[in-house]
Design a protein around this motif. Structure first.
Motif, PDB file in Angstrom:
ATOM      1  N   ALA A   1       0.953  -1.550  -0.023  1.00 48.70           N
ATOM      2  CA  ALA A   1       0.169   0.141   0.522  1.00 48.70           C
ATOM      3  C   ALA A   1       0.596   1.015  -0.248  1.00 48.70           C
ATOM      4  N   ALA A   2       1.708   1.204   0.512  1.00 44.32           N
ATOM      5  CA  ALA A   2       3.217   2.006   0.122  1.00 44.32           C
ATOM      6  C   ALA A   2       3.665   2.175  -0.468  1.00 44.32           C
ATOM      7  N   THR A   3       3.946   1.048  -1.223  1.00 42.54           N
ATOM      8  CA  THR A   3       4.804   1.690  -2.394  1.00 42.54           C
ATOM      9  C   THR A   3       3.501   2.410  -3.834  1.00 42.54           C
ATOM     10  N   ALA A   4       2.160   1.560  -3.615  1.00 40.57           N
ATOM     11  CA  ALA A   4       0.938   2.107  -4.767  1.00 40.57           C
ATOM     12  C   ALA A   4       0.505   3.532  -4.219  1.00 40.57           C
TER      13      ALA A   4
ATOM     14  N   ALA B   1      -7.163  19.667  -7.932  1.00 38.32           N
ATOM     15  CA  ALA B   1      -6.100  18.647  -8.413  1.00 38.32           C
ATOM     16  C   ALA B   1      -5.378  17.924  -7.086  1.00 38.32           C
ATOM     17  N   SER B   2      -5.436  18.868  -6.421  1.00 36.34           N
ATOM     18  CA  SER B   2      -4.854  18.132  -4.749  1.00 36.34           C
ATOM     19  C   SER B   2      -5.272  17.255  -4.258  1.00 36.34           C
ATOM     20  N   LEU B   3      -6.648  17.974  -4.064  1.00 31.44           N
ATOM     21  CA  LEU B   3      -7.969  16.680  -3.581  1.00 31.44           C
ATOM     22  C   LEU B   3      -7.706  15.612  -3.651  1.00 31.44           C
ATOM     23  N   PRO B   4      -7.684  14.480  -4.518  1.00 33.00           N
ATOM     24  CA  PRO B   4      -8.273  13.318  -4.846  1.00 33.00           C
ATOM     25  C   PRO B   4      -6.973  12.831  -3.860  1.00 33.00           C
ATOM     26  N   ILE B   5      -5.691  13.149  -3.880  1.00 34.42           N
ATOM     27  CA  ILE B   5      -3.758  12.189  -3.418  1.00 34.42           C
ATOM     28  C   ILE B   5      -4.105  12.389  -2.389  1.00 34.42           C
ATOM     29  N   VAL B   6      -4.813  14.580  -1.693  1.00 37.31           N
ATOM     30  CA  VAL B   6      -5.034  14.503  -0.752  1.00 37.31           C
ATOM     31  C   VAL B   6      -6.391  13.523   0.364  1.00 37.31           C
TER      32      VAL B   6
ATOM     33  N   TRP C   1      -5.183  10.381   2.840  1.00 37.58           N
ATOM     34  CA  TRP C   1      -5.565  10.524   4.137  1.00 37.58           C
ATOM     35  C   TRP C   1      -6.208   9.263   4.517  1.00 37.58           C
ATOM     36  N   THR C   2      -6.486   8.681   3.593  1.00 33.32           N
ATOM     37  CA  THR C   2      -7.467   7.480   3.641  1.00 33.32           C
ATOM     38  C   THR C   2      -6.668   5.761   3.784  1.00 33.32           C
TER      39      THR C   2
ATOM     40  N   LEU D   1       0.129   3.740   4.802  1.00 32.61           N
ATOM     41  CA  LEU D   1       1.639   4.352   4.851  1.00 32.61           C
ATOM     42  C   LEU D   1       2.027   4.444   6.223  1.00 32.61           C
ATOM     43  N   VAL D   2       1.952   4.758   7.428  1.00 32.64           N
ATOM     44  CA  VAL D   2       3.076   4.141   7.784  1.00 32.64           C
ATOM     45  C   VAL D   2       3.625   3.675   8.214  1.00 32.64           C
ATOM     46  N   ARG D   3       2.647   2.402   8.351  1.00 25.84           N
ATOM     47  CA  ARG D   3       2.904   0.610   8.800  1.00 25.84           C
ATOM     48  C   ARG D   3       4.093   0.292   7.597  1.00 25.84           C
ATOM     49  N   GLY D   4       3.879   0.519   6.762  1.00 21.25           N
ATOM     50  CA  GLY D   4       3.973   0.221   4.854  1.00 21.25           C
ATOM     51  C   GLY D   4       6.038   0.956   5.671  1.00 21.25           C
ATOM     52  N   LEU D   5       5.815   1.964   5.644  1.00 22.08           N
ATOM     53  CA  LEU D   5       7.293   2.824   5.300  1.00 22.08           C
ATOM     54  C   LEU D   5       8.058   2.536   6.951  1.00 22.08           C
ATOM     55  N   SER D   6       7.216   1.976   7.697  1.00 22.46           N
ATOM     56  CA  SER D   6       7.712   1.751   9.209  1.00 22.46           C
ATOM     57  C   SER D   6       8.280  -0.113   9.416  1.00 22.46           C
ATOM     58  N   MET D   7       8.153  -0.908   8.172  1.00 20.27           N
ATOM     59  CA  MET D   7       8.194  -2.021   8.584  1.00 20.27           C
ATOM     60  C   MET D   7       9.903  -2.081   8.930  1.00 20.27           C
ATOM     61  N   GLY D   8      10.031  -2.798  10.007  1.00 15.67           N
ATOM     62  CA  GLY D   8      11.630  -3.473   9.988  1.00 15.67           C
ATOM     63  C   GLY D   8      12.420  -2.133  10.660  1.00 15.67           C
ATOM     64  N   ALA D   9      11.637  -1.145  11.006  1.00 13.68           N
ATOM     65  CA  ALA D   9      12.314  -0.177  11.612  1.00 13.68           C
ATOM     66  C   ALA D   9      12.504  -0.294  13.524  1.00 13.68           C
TER      67      ALA D   9
END
Length: 283
Positions: A205-208, A258-263, A267-268, A273-281
């Motif tokens: 999910a973080a990569t995507a 233009a920014s709203l879809p990415i935000v 947010w969803t 994202l936090v779990r994915g980027l912190s895997m192995g930390a």
């Protein structure tokens, strides 16, 4: 006769004062970084004659006219092109990147480090150095002003980063789980689909999400290889910079839309994202 001693008021711990000061400083820094975004949103609700005043107009009657004007300027076709290019390229990145990352982590080749360096070295080349041959090739294939050309380019642009990220997530999967699945007779597709992917779902999910952000915001290829049929949202934003002047309020409204879809997507998926980027930390 004994004197009655009055209890002294409890002293406030010194650590709590430092914590409060650190919290206040953190909020101040956060507001400093967010202030341009807040100003962009406020400007989007102003009239055009209020958007570029000196000194800035702080008190005004909010209006939605700028958003209506953006929608009337054919914003939706540009957003549709961005959506197609972003979603299709992200799916292709995952389809191609997962097997490559699995091979480089679970069953590495003899010179894995050289392969990884080759992947990431493609990001070191300036984009402007390759736009001319890409333009010539797209013209020869009659693929100029085609959204699928952007899909291919965005896939190539994000694939090296995705392989590096996914490989690091594969390395965090306990080897005992894979060995147990092999003992039970599971083949490679079953191990990848039923064992490893559920464990590293936050990393995927973080990569995507990162690939989605990069593809949605990409401007250079879009502005040089598209015209009227396949132009994306970043190209649409440049239409408000004309020889007649800069339409600040309308440009701000378009940037917010233009920014709203990415935000919303970020947010969803923030927990994943936090779990994915912190895997192995944290071990």
């Amino acid at each position: 006769m004994t004197a009655v001693s009055t209890p002294r008021p409890a002293r406030r711990p010194r650590g709590s004062a430092r914590g409060a000061a650190l919290t206040a400083a953190t909020w101040a820094i956060a507001l400093l970084f967010v202030s341009p975004v807040l100003w962009l949103v406020l400007t989007a609700f102003k009239e055009e004659n209020q958007a570029a005043t000196d000194p800035p107009t702080l008190f005004f009657q909010p209006t939605l006219d700028r958003f209506t004007a953006v929608l009337g300027a054919d914003f939706l076709p540009y957003a549709g092109n961005s959506l197609i290019a972003t979603v299709a390229s992200t799916v292709l990145v995952l389809v191609l990147g997962l097997p490559a990352a699995y091979a480089l982590s679970v069953a590495p080749v003899k010179r894995t480090q050289d392969v990884l360096f080759f992947f990431i070295s493609t990001k070191m080349l300036p984009v402007v150095a390759v736009v001319v041959p890409i333009y010539v090739a797209a013209s020869w294939l009659s693929m100029l002003d085609n959204v699928w050309t952007l899909v291919v380019l965005y896939t190539a642009m994000n694939l090296p980063i995705a392989v590096w990220m996914l490989r690091s997530f594969f390395l965090e999967v306990p080897g005992a789980i894979v060995e147990a699945a092999r003992v039970e007779g599971a083949g490679l597709p079953r191990i990848l689909w039923s064992v490893m992917l559920p464990v590293m779902a936050p990393g995927i999910a973080a990569t995507a999400l990162i690939c989605t952000i990069f593809a949605w915001n990409e401007f250079f290829f879009a502005v040089n290889l598209t015209a009227a049929q396949a132009a994306t949202v970043p190209v649409f934003l440049t239409g408000f910079i004309t020889s007649e002047g800069l339409f600040v309020a309308q440009l701000s409204a378009a940037a917010v839309m233009a920014s709203l879809p990415i935000v919303v997507v970020g947010w969803t998926a923030q927990r994943q994202l936090v779990r994915g980027l912190s895997m192995g930390a944290v071990k």
